[in-house]
Motif scaffolding. Sequence first.
Motif, PDB file in Angstrom:
ATOM      1  N   LYS A 177      43.228  37.338  31.597  1.00 36.76           N
ATOM      2  CA  LYS A 177      42.280  37.072  32.688  1.00 36.76           C
ATOM      3  C   LYS A 177      42.060  35.571  32.817  1.00 36.76           C
ATOM      4  O   LYS A 177      42.041  34.850  31.821  1.00 36.76           O
ATOM      5  CB  LYS A 177      40.949  37.776  32.396  1.00 36.76           C
ATOM      6  N   GLN A 178      41.868  35.102  34.064  1.00 38.57           N
ATOM      7  CA  GLN A 178      41.765  33.654  34.241  1.00 38.57           C
ATOM      8  C   GLN A 178      41.029  33.263  35.510  1.00 38.57           C
ATOM      9  O   GLN A 178      40.934  34.047  36.461  1.00 38.57           O
ATOM     10  CB  GLN A 178      43.170  33.032  34.285  1.00 38.57           C
ATOM     11  N   ILE A 179      40.511  32.026  35.482  1.00 37.64           N
ATOM     12  CA  ILE A 179      40.066  31.309  36.673  1.00 37.64           C
ATOM     13  C   ILE A 179      41.151  30.272  36.951  1.00 37.64           C
ATOM     14  O   ILE A 179      41.264  29.265  36.249  1.00 37.64           O
ATOM     15  CB  ILE A 179      38.711  30.599  36.446  1.00 37.64           C
ATOM     16  N   ALA A 180      41.998  30.537  37.926  1.00 44.62           N
ATOM     17  CA  ALA A 180      43.124  29.643  38.186  1.00 44.62           C
ATOM     18  C   ALA A 180      42.641  28.300  38.711  1.00 44.62           C
ATOM     19  O   ALA A 180      41.552  28.178  39.276  1.00 44.62           O
ATOM     20  CB  ALA A 180      44.091  30.283  39.185  1.00 44.62           C
ATOM     21  N   THR A 183      42.281  36.953  45.547  1.00 42.84           N
ATOM     22  CA  THR A 183      43.117  36.387  44.476  1.00 42.84           C
ATOM     23  C   THR A 183      42.303  36.161  43.212  1.00 42.84           C
ATOM     24  O   THR A 183      42.735  36.499  42.105  1.00 42.84           O
ATOM     25  CB  THR A 183      43.734  35.049  44.944  1.00 42.84           C
ATOM     26  N   LEU A 184      41.115  35.576  43.380  1.00 41.41           N
ATOM     27  CA  LEU A 184      40.250  35.342  42.228  1.00 41.41           C
ATOM     28  C   LEU A 184      39.886  36.656  41.539  1.00 41.41           C
ATOM     29  O   LEU A 184      39.930  36.767  40.307  1.00 41.41           O
ATOM     30  CB  LEU A 184      38.981  34.616  42.684  1.00 41.41           C
ATOM     31  N   THR A 185      39.551  37.664  42.330  1.00 42.40           N
ATOM     32  CA  THR A 185      39.190  38.962  41.770  1.00 42.40           C
ATOM     33  C   THR A 185      40.353  39.573  41.010  1.00 42.40           C
ATOM     34  O   THR A 185      40.179  40.116  39.908  1.00 42.40           O
ATOM     35  CB  THR A 185      38.727  39.915  42.892  1.00 42.40           C
ATOM     36  N   GLY A 186      41.540  39.480  41.574  1.00 45.08           N
ATOM     37  CA  GLY A 186      42.726  40.008  40.901  1.00 45.08           C
ATOM     38  C   GLY A 186      43.007  39.303  39.585  1.00 45.08           C
ATOM     39  O   GLY A 186      43.384  39.939  38.584  1.00 45.08           O
ATOM     40  N   ASP A 187      42.817  37.990  39.564  1.00 43.12           N
ATOM     41  CA  ASP A 187      43.049  37.226  38.335  1.00 43.12           C
ATOM     42  C   ASP A 187      42.069  37.630  37.230  1.00 43.12           C
ATOM     43  O   ASP A 187      42.409  37.570  36.042  1.00 43.12           O
ATOM     44  CB  ASP A 187      42.912  35.725  38.611  1.00 43.12           C
ATOM     45  N   LEU A 188      40.869  38.022  37.610  1.00 40.84           N
ATOM     46  CA  LEU A 188      39.858  38.422  36.624  1.00 40.84           C
ATOM     47  C   LEU A 188      40.083  39.845  36.113  1.00 40.84           C
ATOM     48  O   LEU A 188      39.388  40.289  35.194  1.00 40.84           O
ATOM     49  CB  LEU A 188      38.456  38.296  37.222  1.00 40.84           C
ATOM     50  N   GLY A 219      43.045  40.620  34.889  1.00 36.92           N
ATOM     51  CA  GLY A 219      44.254  40.457  34.090  1.00 36.92           C
ATOM     52  C   GLY A 219      44.232  41.248  32.797  1.00 36.92           C
ATOM     53  O   GLY A 219      43.209  41.838  32.416  1.00 36.92           O
ATOM     54  N   PRO A 220      45.347  41.257  32.060  1.00 41.78           N
ATOM     55  CA  PRO A 220      45.445  42.042  30.833  1.00 41.78           C
ATOM     56  C   PRO A 220      44.624  41.464  29.690  1.00 41.78           C
ATOM     57  O   PRO A 220      44.170  40.323  29.747  1.00 41.78           O
ATOM     58  CB  PRO A 220      46.941  41.993  30.504  1.00 41.78           C
ATOM     59  N   TYR A 221      44.466  42.251  28.666  1.00 43.23           N
ATOM     60  CA  TYR A 221      43.766  41.840  27.446  1.00 43.23           C
ATOM     61  C   TYR A 221      44.558  40.740  26.756  1.00 43.23           C
ATOM     62  O   TYR A 221      45.779  40.788  26.644  1.00 43.23           O
ATOM     63  CB  TYR A 221      43.625  43.039  26.516  1.00 43.23           C
ATOM     64  N   SER A 222      43.845  39.716  26.293  1.00 42.70           N
ATOM     65  CA  SER A 222      44.493  38.630  25.554  1.00 42.70           C
ATOM     66  C   SER A 222      43.455  37.917  24.706  1.00 42.70           C
ATOM     67  O   SER A 222      42.357  37.630  25.180  1.00 42.70           O
ATOM     68  CB  SER A 222      45.161  37.634  26.514  1.00 42.70           C
ATOM     69  N   LYS A 223      43.820  37.648  23.471  1.00 45.32           N
ATOM     70  CA  LYS A 223      42.952  36.866  22.597  1.00 45.32           C
ATOM     71  C   LYS A 223      43.179  35.365  22.752  1.00 45.32           C
ATOM     72  O   LYS A 223      42.434  34.568  22.201  1.00 45.32           O
ATOM     73  CB  LYS A 223      43.196  37.244  21.131  1.00 45.32           C
TER      74      LYS A 223
END
Length: 384
Positions: free
Chosen positions: A53-56, A37-42, A44-48
């Motif tokens: 991408k996130q650490i939930a 899950t952590l790997t998938g969250d990292l 994530g799409p491009y965002s300014k």
Amino acid sequence: MTEPVHVIRRLEHALADDDFAWSLLLVGEDQTDKLATLTGDLRGPYSKTGDGKQIASGFSYWGIGPTIAWANATNDPFYLVMKAGAESFLRHWRKVRPHVENGGFHLVSLGVGTGVKDRTILGDMRRQNRNMYYIPVDMSSEMLRMGTLEPVRGARFPMSQVLPVQLDFSIADNMDELGQMLARLIGDDPILFTLTGNTLANFESDEEVLSTITRVLRPQDRLLLEVASTSSLDRDAANAAADEYHQTRAFAEFVTSALRYNTDLKIDNDRIAFRGEVETNDALRVKIVWQNNTGEPIVMGLPDHTEVVLEPEDTILLYTTRKFSTERLKKLTAACDLTPIEHAHSGFRHTRRPSPFGLDLLLLAPGTVEGPAATTLADDIWST
């Protein structure tokens, strides 16, 4: 032929007089699933703006490195929210305590933290119920080991009545399973669930998490909720909320620790941004993000040995927190069908200028509590 003695009973006796630092843990999740899950969250799409991408929430504390970083941050006198929470909790708890010190309550602590607040609660509640159970629940097994030491040693709470549970309580199916296990373990005895330390503010959807917790509450149970609050919802207040977290290097070390220990990304504090904003006109939200401000792409290695390219200005959301207005708390409790039973509030007193920020401790009951006193108190709480 005699019946075999269950291993748990034997283990209790085997550890009773052993001074080695044993700790028991009931693991509720496959840790490889959490890593995936952590790997998938990292990825994530491009965002300014920190919306890709996130650490939930939960992963910020997951693993021994983040756990140590959290312990260091909680001891930093410049971490003002933590400092104010530690100073006010005992005073707030004394106001709430009469409603739960009788009736044979057990304690289920959601998000154990350092265990200091649990120590206070257990010390008082066990005087009225010597047979109570203490069940700390956290996604991080390392946090559970660290956090249970304080209540067990400080409150002299017997290890034979402690059951740490590794579980992500923000997942609805997990909470359902936890509720069923507690019903089999405790029966009809009432449970005090606690969610302290402004933990509710760390999730993407505070209402969804509070609703997930509420679904396991029975009429006899209670929820102790501690949140950071604000009486101002303007841009200046949002910036001031972000500055609170920006003041402490130890907190910066903590919020970057999950990235540091789960990727090969070089952490530079010049790439960490603390962004305050007004959220839906009833809360202040602080988003702490890592941003690629180098002007060049950066390749980041992930735990599964794959890579992701971080383009210029791309972000990774490291941490989210909030300060709630009274209106937001009223909406949340109404949406989750929770009734306030007691409320304590303290404003921040460590600043030279008047501060709109404070901490609130609410004792909540599921559904509607009968009686005019409860109705009047709820009206008084939401009128402040």
